[in-house]
Design a protein around this motif. Sequence first.
Motif, PDB file in Angstrom:
ATOM      1  N   SER A  29      34.912  44.183  16.902  1.00 29.37           N
ATOM      2  CA  SER A  29      36.294  44.536  16.602  1.00 29.37           C
ATOM      3  C   SER A  29      37.207  44.505  17.827  1.00 29.37           C
ATOM      4  CB  SER A  29      36.338  45.934  15.981  1.00 29.37           C
ATOM      5  OG  SER A  29      37.680  46.353  15.776  1.00 29.37           O
ATOM      6  N   PRO A  30      38.466  44.048  17.650  1.00 25.76           N
ATOM      7  CA  PRO A  30      39.462  44.142  18.717  1.00 25.76           C
ATOM      8  C   PRO A  30      40.159  45.499  18.751  1.00 25.76           C
ATOM      9  CG  PRO A  30      40.420  42.999  16.851  1.00 25.76           C
ATOM     10  CD  PRO A  30      38.972  43.279  16.483  1.00 25.76           C
ATOM     11  N   LEU A  31      39.907  46.366  17.771  1.00 24.93           N
ATOM     12  CA  LEU A  31      40.601  47.651  17.724  1.00 24.93           C
ATOM     13  C   LEU A  31      40.346  48.519  18.960  1.00 24.93           C
ATOM     14  CD1 LEU A  31      40.236  48.638  13.952  1.00 24.93           C
ATOM     15  CD2 LEU A  31      42.242  47.717  15.128  1.00 24.93           C
ATOM     16  N   PRO A  32      39.118  48.588  19.492  1.00 26.05           N
ATOM     17  CA  PRO A  32      38.917  49.442  20.674  1.00 26.05           C
ATOM     18  C   PRO A  32      39.792  49.062  21.863  1.00 26.05           C
ATOM     19  CG  PRO A  32      36.815  48.975  19.646  1.00 26.05           C
ATOM     20  CD  PRO A  32      37.829  48.110  18.959  1.00 26.05           C
ATOM     21  N   VAL A  33      39.942  47.772  22.141  1.00 24.46           N
ATOM     22  CA  VAL A  33      40.773  47.389  23.288  1.00 24.46           C
ATOM     23  C   VAL A  33      42.241  47.679  23.003  1.00 24.46           C
ATOM     24  CG1 VAL A  33      41.177  44.933  22.721  1.00 24.46           C
ATOM     25  CG2 VAL A  33      41.106  45.662  25.099  1.00 24.46           C
ATOM     26  N   ARG A  34      42.662  47.522  21.766  1.00 24.23           N
ATOM     27  CA  ARG A  34      44.054  47.847  21.428  1.00 24.23           C
ATOM     28  C   ARG A  34      44.318  49.336  21.623  1.00 24.23           C
ATOM     29  NH1 ARG A  34      44.167  44.527  15.707  1.00 24.23           N
ATOM     30  NH2 ARG A  34      44.057  42.408  16.568  1.00 24.23           N
ATOM     31  N   VAL A  35      43.380  50.162  21.167  1.00 22.74           N
ATOM     32  CA  VAL A  35      43.543  51.612  21.318  1.00 22.74           C
ATOM     33  C   VAL A  35      43.559  51.989  22.793  1.00 22.74           C
ATOM     34  CG1 VAL A  35      42.370  53.835  20.959  1.00 22.74           C
ATOM     35  CG2 VAL A  35      42.582  52.209  19.070  1.00 22.74           C
ATOM     36  N   ALA A  36      42.660  51.403  23.585  1.00 25.81           N
ATOM     37  CA  ALA A  36      42.611  51.698  25.014  1.00 25.81           C
ATOM     38  C   ALA A  36      43.915  51.314  25.703  1.00 25.81           C
ATOM     39  CB  ALA A  36      41.432  50.970  25.657  1.00 25.81           C
ATOM     40  N   LEU A  37      44.439  50.138  25.372  1.00 27.63           N
ATOM     41  CA  LEU A  37      45.670  49.677  26.008  1.00 27.63           C
ATOM     42  C   LEU A  37      46.880  50.496  25.561  1.00 27.63           C
ATOM     43  CD1 LEU A  37      45.065  45.823  25.779  1.00 27.63           C
ATOM     44  CD2 LEU A  37      44.920  47.253  27.822  1.00 27.63           C
ATOM     45  N   GLU A  38      46.918  50.844  24.274  1.00 21.45           N
ATOM     46  CA  GLU A  38      48.020  51.682  23.783  1.00 21.45           C
ATOM     47  C   GLU A  38      48.004  53.046  24.459  1.00 21.45           C
ATOM     48  OE1 GLU A  38      47.412  51.771  19.606  1.00 21.45           O
ATOM     49  OE2 GLU A  38      48.128  49.708  19.287  1.00 21.45           O
ATOM     50  N   SER A  39      46.820  53.610  24.650  1.00 20.43           N
ATOM     51  CA  SER A  39      46.704  54.900  25.306  1.00 20.43           C
ATOM     52  C   SER A  39      47.156  54.818  26.755  1.00 20.43           C
ATOM     53  CB  SER A  39      45.258  55.396  25.243  1.00 20.43           C
ATOM     54  OG  SER A  39      45.099  56.612  25.936  1.00 20.43           O
ATOM     55  N   ALA A  40      46.726  53.763  27.459  1.00 19.10           N
ATOM     56  CA  ALA A  40      47.133  53.601  28.856  1.00 19.10           C
ATOM     57  C   ALA A  40      48.648  53.475  28.969  1.00 19.10           C
ATOM     58  CB  ALA A  40      46.439  52.380  29.456  1.00 19.10           C
ATOM     59  N   ALA A  41      49.239  52.707  28.056  1.00 19.01           N
ATOM     60  CA  ALA A  41      50.691  52.527  28.087  1.00 19.01           C
ATOM     61  C   ALA A  41      51.418  53.835  27.781  1.00 19.01           C
ATOM     62  CB  ALA A  41      51.095  51.445  27.090  1.00 19.01           C
ATOM     63  N   ALA A  42      50.906  54.583  26.803  1.00 17.93           N
ATOM     64  CA  ALA A  42      51.547  55.837  26.414  1.00 17.93           C
ATOM     65  C   ALA A  42      51.536  56.859  27.546  1.00 17.93           C
ATOM     66  CB  ALA A  42      50.855  56.416  25.183  1.00 17.93           C
ATOM     67  N   LEU A  43      50.521  56.788  28.397  1.00 17.70           N
ATOM     68  CA  LEU A  43      50.411  57.722  29.516  1.00 17.70           C
ATOM     69  C   LEU A  43      51.120  57.220  30.765  1.00 17.70           C
ATOM     70  CD1 LEU A  43      46.660  58.768  29.080  1.00 17.70           C
ATOM     71  CD2 LEU A  43      48.695  60.137  28.541  1.00 17.70           C
ATOM     72  N   GLY A  44      51.795  56.093  30.640  1.00 16.56           N
ATOM     73  CA  GLY A  44      52.525  55.549  31.779  1.00 16.56           C
ATOM     74  C   GLY A  44      51.703  54.680  32.689  1.00 16.56           C
ATOM     75  N   GLY A  45      50.552  54.219  32.200  1.00 20.05           N
ATOM     76  CA  GLY A  45      49.718  53.310  32.970  1.00 20.05           C
ATOM     77  C   GLY A  45      48.756  54.028  33.892  1.00 20.05           C
ATOM     78  N   PRO A  46      48.081  53.260  34.752  1.00 18.46           N
ATOM     79  CA  PRO A  46      48.259  51.819  34.937  1.00 18.46           C
ATOM     80  C   PRO A  46      47.618  51.018  33.802  1.00 18.46           C
ATOM     81  CG  PRO A  46      46.460  52.564  36.299  1.00 18.46           C
ATOM     82  CD  PRO A  46      47.044  53.800  35.672  1.00 18.46           C
ATOM     83  N   LEU A  47      48.175  49.845  33.565  1.00 16.65           N
ATOM     84  CA  LEU A  47      47.600  48.902  32.622  1.00 16.65           C
ATOM     85  C   LEU A  47      46.695  47.933  33.382  1.00 16.65           C
ATOM     86  CD1 LEU A  47      50.743  48.091  30.463  1.00 16.65           C
ATOM     87  CD2 LEU A  47      48.760  49.454  29.777  1.00 16.65           C
ATOM     88  N   PRO A  48      45.650  47.448  32.742  1.00 20.02           N
ATOM     89  CA  PRO A  48      44.761  46.520  33.456  1.00 20.02           C
ATOM     90  C   PRO A  48      45.434  45.174  33.702  1.00 20.02           C
ATOM     91  CG  PRO A  48      44.161  46.620  31.140  1.00 20.02           C
ATOM     92  CD  PRO A  48      45.204  47.685  31.361  1.00 20.02           C
TER      93      PRO A  48
END
Length: 275
Positions: free
Chosen positions: A186-205
Amino acid sequence: MLSTGLPRARLRDHLLAAGLAGPVATNREDSLRSYRLFAAHDPRATLGLRPEQPWPERDVLRLMADRCGVSGDPAEVSGGDVIDPERTLSGLDAFAGRLRAAAGRRAPVLFGTGHPDRLGGFYGGLADALSAAGCLVITPAKGRCIDITTRFGVRTHALDYVRGVALVRKSGASRAGSETGAHSHSPLPVRVALESAAALGGPLPELVVGDHGWVCGAGQLGIEAIGLAATDDPALFVGEAEGRVSVVVPVDDGVRSDCYRPLTRYVLNRACLSQ
């Protein structure tokens, strides 16, 4: 024991002896089924990638023959698949080049795998080395619950990290922090991880390293992604052909975990990250 600076010829021998390349365990029927599913835009095969152009089954087969070395003859419908070890070695060299570039600029990196029991140690060794080189190995959304569609229906999984490598566990699974995790495309785990990182102000990978939906999901969102893929994972190779995945290494992803240790040493040596 193979040395840290493993010569290319010795790694080639190891690839063949371990079944990582050459004749592999994936059978032709499973690979052709995946190519048909991908051509039909079935999410079980697209892994979060939305192709920019039509990919009829014959074109998927032609691509896989070019990138992996499988037979390009559509009349061959049974037997075992084959991966050209030279393509695997070239892929590992390119993979190492992207890690070296990330280390050089101390880029934030996200690791994730759908094969935690097989490939967790491979990625864990890379994560350790990049962290030692000054890269931030990010671990966003740890513990977050994700509903993933499986062949048994929708099942709730939790996102976890081992040695900096993301994986999912079935809801309620014990031994959090161990390498035991669920097999997932599934691609859902990476989407959730990236959304969480963005919501917290990063950093993004700036780089995502992994397999299955981790690579395709990140590449679809425009993040540089590199990874490993077997002959029944056409989505990653299509992503590479269309320019949304930087590097895909063709290799069997289902052998014993210890068989990948020489690959870790080879990649780190080529990336000038050996410790």
